[in-house]
Structure formats: structure tokens, C-alpha cells
Enzyme design. Structure first.
Site, PDB file in Angstrom:
ATOM      1  N   LYS A   4     -39.089  -8.574  -2.052  1.00 23.10           N
ATOM      2  CA  LYS A   4     -37.784  -8.562  -2.732  1.00 23.10           C
ATOM      3  C   LYS A   4     -36.716  -7.968  -1.812  1.00 23.10           C
ATOM      4  O   LYS A   4     -37.049  -7.316  -0.810  1.00 23.10           O
ATOM      5  CB  LYS A   4     -37.899  -7.725  -4.011  1.00 23.10           C
ATOM      6  CG  LYS A   4     -38.154  -6.248  -3.735  1.00 23.10           C
ATOM      7  CD  LYS A   4     -38.492  -5.471  -4.990  1.00 23.10           C
ATOM      8  CE  LYS A   4     -38.754  -4.010  -4.663  1.00 23.10           C
ATOM      9  NZ  LYS A   4     -39.362  -3.288  -5.787  1.00 23.10           N
TER      10      LYS A   4
ATOM     11  N   TYR B  60     -12.197  10.579  12.923  1.00 23.66           N
ATOM     12  CA  TYR B  60     -11.326  10.692  11.736  1.00 23.66           C
ATOM     13  C   TYR B  60     -11.475  12.041  11.040  1.00 23.66           C
ATOM     14  O   TYR B  60     -12.603  12.519  10.849  1.00 23.66           O
ATOM     15  CB  TYR B  60     -11.705   9.619  10.712  1.00 23.66           C
ATOM     16  CG  TYR B  60     -11.256   8.221  11.031  1.00 23.66           C
ATOM     17  CD1 TYR B  60      -9.908   7.896  11.129  1.00 23.66           C
ATOM     18  CD2 TYR B  60     -12.201   7.207  11.208  1.00 23.66           C
ATOM     19  CE1 TYR B  60      -9.511   6.598  11.396  1.00 23.66           C
ATOM     20  CE2 TYR B  60     -11.809   5.901  11.476  1.00 23.66           C
ATOM     21  CZ  TYR B  60     -10.460   5.606  11.571  1.00 23.66           C
ATOM     22  OH  TYR B  60     -10.072   4.316  11.836  1.00 23.66           O
TER      23      TYR B  60
HETATM   24  C1  LIG Z   1     -40.600  -2.659  -5.436  1.00 21.56           C
HETATM   25  C2  LIG Z   1     -41.793  -2.784  -6.264  1.00 21.56           C
HETATM   26  C3  LIG Z   1     -43.079  -2.622  -5.697  1.00 21.56           C
HETATM   27  C4  LIG Z   1     -43.316  -2.128  -4.290  1.00 21.56           C
HETATM   28  O1  LIG Z   1     -42.994  -0.758  -4.197  1.00 21.56           O
HETATM   29  P1  LIG Z   1     -43.266   0.071  -2.853  1.00 21.56           P
HETATM   30  O2  LIG Z   1     -42.981   1.478  -3.207  1.00 21.56           O
HETATM   31  O3  LIG Z   1     -42.295  -0.450  -1.842  1.00 21.56           O
HETATM   32  O4  LIG Z   1     -44.655  -0.191  -2.466  1.00 21.56           O
HETATM   33  C5  LIG Z   1     -44.169  -2.906  -6.507  1.00 21.56           C
HETATM   34  N1  LIG Z   1     -44.000  -3.294  -7.807  1.00 21.56           N
HETATM   35  C6  LIG Z   1     -42.786  -3.430  -8.376  1.00 21.56           C
HETATM   36  C7  LIG Z   1     -42.683  -3.840  -9.802  1.00 21.56           C
HETATM   37  C8  LIG Z   1     -41.646  -3.164  -7.625  1.00 21.56           C
HETATM   38  O5  LIG Z   1     -40.434  -3.276  -8.208  1.00 21.56           O
END
Ligand SMILES: *Cc1c(COP(=O)(O)O)cnc(C)c1O
Length: 373
Positions: free
Chosen positions: A37, A265
Site C-alpha cells: 500500500k 530562514y
Molecule cells: C499496513 C498494514 C500492515 C503492515 O504493517 P507493517 O507494520 O508495515 O508490517 C498489515 N496489515 C494491515 C491491515 C495494514 O494496514
């Protein structure tokens, strides 16, 4: 072709190596759903998905339908789980057409998807999202029985597993996670008692995969480990991970600055003695958090040197007084390895009060990525 002076480089081979390392702690029959994702945590979703599928990931998981469709369009054929599910009839139609596996948090979208599946004479695999304590998407775990019954009544759907998410598996105190695991096991029993096939169920994220063998069940869902990151600075992974992302920039100018001179800045930094300041070619438009101003470090000539003054849109200043011979054109590394030294995602995140996940996503969003083999 001119290369952009600031490059986020992704090593495909590191992703593949990390997947193999994760596999090394699992039973051979445990399936791995590789979480890609958010553009694969900034690493480039399509190339990352292809590399991970090639390295033997059983499934991929994306957050949104659009990401799943992008993978299908790019020719990725393996099973794809859509973690945030679907809401509308047209989204339901797309899931059926493209053979995606949505995760459903309640019966409403299940019944919508059921209609679209039956209209096309198809049966669609679905996952049921159960909240065992994360307090996010899903049906409460004590309502599993009713949820499963509603979905089992949908002839166009093929429930293939329950899915739940751990909120605290990276913490030293194990109590809460053990409770989540127990609640998930009870939910699985309930679902099986209703005659549901639960073989494709999963609970463990990266931290759960490493720290809780009893949470692995038949399938795990690691994300951050695939990219070589640790779920938390408090957790030192027991496997050998290779960080896959590097952000390089260049030294544009080296200046010898007298004592008492302001830098950048807002004059938030003033030289205390004579200092040699390197002006670097990356800033917050490259995804560097501006909160690294006066806090972060960069690698130059294989040494860690401090960032001075505010990070600008395209420029950052670093103190190279202690590093002899720095010249325009030299490489500066904001994330990753240079020589013997490394700035990890946790190093960068720790300096500005966030988590490595956010650093990877931010750097990856800037769109000047190079994929190395
Ligand atoms: C993002 C996510 C994962 C993976 O999590 P990590 O901490 O990166 O291993 C797994 N399951 C769901 C439902 C997620 O949203």
C-alpha cells in the site's frame, strides 16, 4: 540524460532479500501477503510488487481499490487484497471484473458486492475484518458470529478468511497483543463453527510476525520489514534486513563562515565559531521533513554531520567543519548508506519525532525515484 541532482534510489534486490529473510523465520507452509500500500511505503508500488511477486510473495495487499487496479493494469497477476474494502456499486463491479479480494468491515458492502457478483454469475472471495482491539476498521470481535452468518448467506461471495490488525505488537509489554491474539483465535473458532473456511485468515503485521509466532497462523502480512525498516526503534529485528531506499543529494557550495553569522530562514542557527557550511541540493520539496531543521544529520564523506538552520524548499545546510576536503559536487546522503555509515529510517524519524514509515512515504512521494536492480 540529465539525472535529477536529488535521487531516491530503490534497490529491488533488497526487497527480495528482505522477503527471503522474513520467510526464514516462518514454517514453509505459512503464506506471505506482502503489503505494498501507499506506493509500497514510497518505494514504487508497481516495481516493488513485481519484485516481491518474483521473490515468492503469495499475495499482495494494497489499501485502496485504485491501487489494486493499477497493479492489474501493470500486469501483476497474483492475488491482491484490498485492505480498505469497497463502498459503491461501481467499486464492487471493479472488484468482480479484476479479480481482487476486498476486506469487508461490515455486512452492508458485502451485500452490495454479492449483488454485483451474482449479476455477473460469479463468486468473489472476500475477507472479513474483525476488530480485536486496534480500534479502527472492522466488526467487533464479539459480533463475529452474526457477521459471518450474514456473509455466508451471500451466494455470490466466498468468505475465505478473517483479518484483524495488531495495534501494539512493537511494544515491550506483551499483554495487550496477547489479548488480541486470544480474541482473534476465538473469532476464528466462531467462524469455523458456522462452517466458514478460514484458511486465508491473517493477523500478524511485521512486529507480530517477528515477535509472536502464535500470531502467524497460516498467513502473515508484513509491510515495513520488506523495505528494510524496523516496526519501531524499540524492536531490533532478529533477521538481517537491507534498507531498500536511499536519498542522495549534492553539495552545491562550501562556505567558510565567521562566528556569529546566521544560517538560513529565520536565523534559527548562528555560528558559534568559524564554521564550514556545505549547502546541499535537497529540501522539503524532496520529502525531507522541515522538522529536521537544526536536528537531523546527513552523511558526507562517510561521516555524520549536523543539519544547521531551517531546511528550505530545495536547500539544506550542514556543518562540515570537522570533515576535511568537502567540495561542490560531493555526495550527501540523507537516508541510507555512505561508506561505512548508515542513516536509517529510524535515525531520520527519531530526529524529527515521527516513525520511519512516514519518512519513507514522504521521500517516495516526490517522484524522482530510480529503481536499481
Ligand atoms: C499496513 C498494514 C500492515 C503492515 O504493517 P507493517 O507494520 O508495515 O508490517 C498489515 N496489515 C494491515 C491491515 C495494514 O494496514
Amino acid at each position: 540524460m540529465d539525472r535529477f541532482p536529488n535521487q531516491v534510489e530503490i534497490e529491488r534486490s533488497a526487497l527480495m532479500h528482505n522477503l527471503k529473510q522474513i520467510r526464514s523465520v516462518l514454517d514453509p507452509e505459512t503464506a506471505v501477503t506482502a503489503v505494498v500500500k501507499a506506493d509500497a511505503y514510497g518505494h514504487g508500488m508497481v516495481p516493488a510488487a513485481k519484485a516481491l511477486a518474483e521473490a515468492g510473495a503469495d499475495r499482495l495487499a494494497v489499501a485502496h481499490l485504485a491501487e489494486g487496479l493499477r497493479l492489474r493494469k501493470a500486469g501483476v497477476g497474483c492475488p491482491i487484497v484490498v485492505l480498505c474494502g469497497i463502498l459503491t456499486r461501481s467499486e464492487a463491479g471493479a472488484v468482480v471484473e479484476h479479480g481482487l479480494i476486498p476486506v469487508l468491515p461490515e455486512p452492508g458492502p458485502a451485500e452490495l458486492l454479492d449483488e454485483e457478483a451474482r449479476r455477473r454469475g460469479r463468486r468473489v472471495p472476500v475477507q472479513l475484518k474483525i476488530d480485536t482491539g486496534m480500534g479502527r476498521l472492522g466488526a467487533p470481535s464479539d459480533g463475529t458470529g452474526g457477521f459471518v452468518r450474514r456473509v455466508m448467506d451471500c451466494r455470490g461471495l466466498e468468505p475465505e478468511g478473517l483479518l484483524s490488525h495488531l495495534s501494539s505488537a512493537d511494544e515491550p509489554d506483551r499483554t495487550f497483543t496477547e489479548g488480541q491474539i486470544r480474541r482473534f483465535q476465538a473469532a476464528l473458532e466462531t467462524a469455523r463453527g458456522q462452517g466458514m473456511d478460514t484458511r486465508a485468515s491473517s493477523l500478524a503485521n511485521s512486529a507480530g510476525t517477528l515477535e509472536y509466532p502464535e500470531a502467524r497462523l497460516g498467513m502473515v502480512r508484513p509491510g515495513i520489514l520488506l523495505y528494510g525498516g524496523s516496526p519501531s526503534p524499540d524492536l531490533t529485528p532478529c533477521i538481517d534486513l537491507k534498507p531498500a531506499m536511499t536519498l542522495r543529494a549534492r553539495v552545491l557550495q562550501v562556505r567558510d563562515i565567521p562566528p556569529g553569522s546566521p544560517v538560513s530562514y529565520g536565523r534559527t542557527y548562528t555560528t558559534s565559531g568559524p564554521e564550514r557550511i556545505a549547502v546541499l541540493s535537497a529540501g522539503y520539496s524532496d520529502g525531507l521533513p522541515r522538522t529536521l531543521s537544526n536536528r537531523g544529520q546527513v552523511l558526507i564523506h562517510g561521516e555524520r554531520v549536523p543539519i544547521r538552520g531551517r531546511i528550505c524548499m530545495n536547500l539544506t545546510m550542514a556543518d562540515v567543519t570537522a570533515v576535511p576536503g568537502v567540495r561542490p559536487g560531493d555526495e550527501a546522503v540523507f537516508l541510507g548508506r555512505q561508506g561505512r555509515r548508515v542513516l536509517s529510517g529510524d535515525d531520520v524519524a527519531g530526529a524529527c519525532g515521527t516513525i520511519s514509515y512516514e519518512i519513507y512515504c514522504a521521500l517516495g512521494q516526490c517522484g524522482k525515484k530510480t529503481i536499481l536492480s
